[in-house]
Design an enzyme around this catalytic site. Structure first.
Site, PDB file in Angstrom:
ATOM      1  N   TYR A 142       0.843  -1.191   0.000  1.00 25.95           N
ATOM      2  CA  TYR A 142       0.000   0.000   0.000  1.00 25.95           C
ATOM      3  C   TYR A 142       0.880   1.243   0.000  1.00 25.95           C
ATOM      4  O   TYR A 142       2.051   1.208   0.377  1.00 25.95           O
ATOM      5  CB  TYR A 142      -0.993   0.012   1.169  1.00 25.95           C
ATOM      6  N   CYS A 143       0.286   2.329  -0.456  1.00 26.81           N
ATOM      7  CA  CYS A 143       0.944   3.631  -0.463  1.00 26.81           C
ATOM      8  C   CYS A 143      -0.111   4.662  -0.064  1.00 26.81           C
ATOM      9  O   CYS A 143      -1.042   4.335   0.654  1.00 26.81           O
ATOM     10  CB  CYS A 143       1.555   3.915  -1.837  1.00 26.81           C
ATOM     11  N   GLN A 144       0.032   5.883  -0.532  1.00 27.35           N
ATOM     12  CA  GLN A 144      -0.937   6.921  -0.182  1.00 27.35           C
ATOM     13  C   GLN A 144      -2.270   6.718  -0.897  1.00 27.35           C
ATOM     14  O   GLN A 144      -3.328   6.770  -0.273  1.00 27.35           O
ATOM     15  CB  GLN A 144      -0.358   8.301  -0.517  1.00 27.35           C
TER      16      GLN A 144
END
Length: 113
Positions: free
Chosen positions: A66-68
């Site tokens: 996951y990221c932003q």
């Protein structure tokens, strides 16, 4: 052929609550972004360091990136797919979608080692 799939934040939360022991959760955001909070249990590997850190991710274990917002984690999935991983997941919408669903965010100093 796509060897990874998107995960909805609620589906990921359910998996994490079920204590899927071999599930690896990786945060590919920058250290500054990680400092604002993480999904509990995530290990930080900034996207730009993934090529040198990929060897630490066991191909036998499912990995959720996951990221932003979901764009960088999608890149991480595509990269590891090229490296022969086939149990890859992208958190759709990233930590922003996680937070919009009211799911827990831990302070950076409270994350798992």
């Amino acid at each position: 052929m796509v060897a990874f799939q998107d995960l909805d934040p609620l589906d990921l939360h359910k998996l994490l609550q079920e204590s899927v022991d071999d599930l690896v959760l990786v945060d590919v955001r920058t250290p500054a972004e990680v400092a604002r909070g993480t999904i509990p249990g995530a290990q930080p590997i900034p996207l730009h360091l993934l090529p040198v850190s990929a060897g630490s991710l066991d191909k036998a274990h499912p990995v959720v990136f996951y990221c932003q917002s979901g764009a960088r984690s999608l890149q991480a999935c595509m990269y590891l797919q090229q490296q022969g991983h086939d149990k890859l997941y992208n958190l759709r919408g990233g930590i922003m979608a996680w937070a919009r669903n009211g799911l827990p965010i831990a302070p950076a100093d409270k994350q798992a080692p």
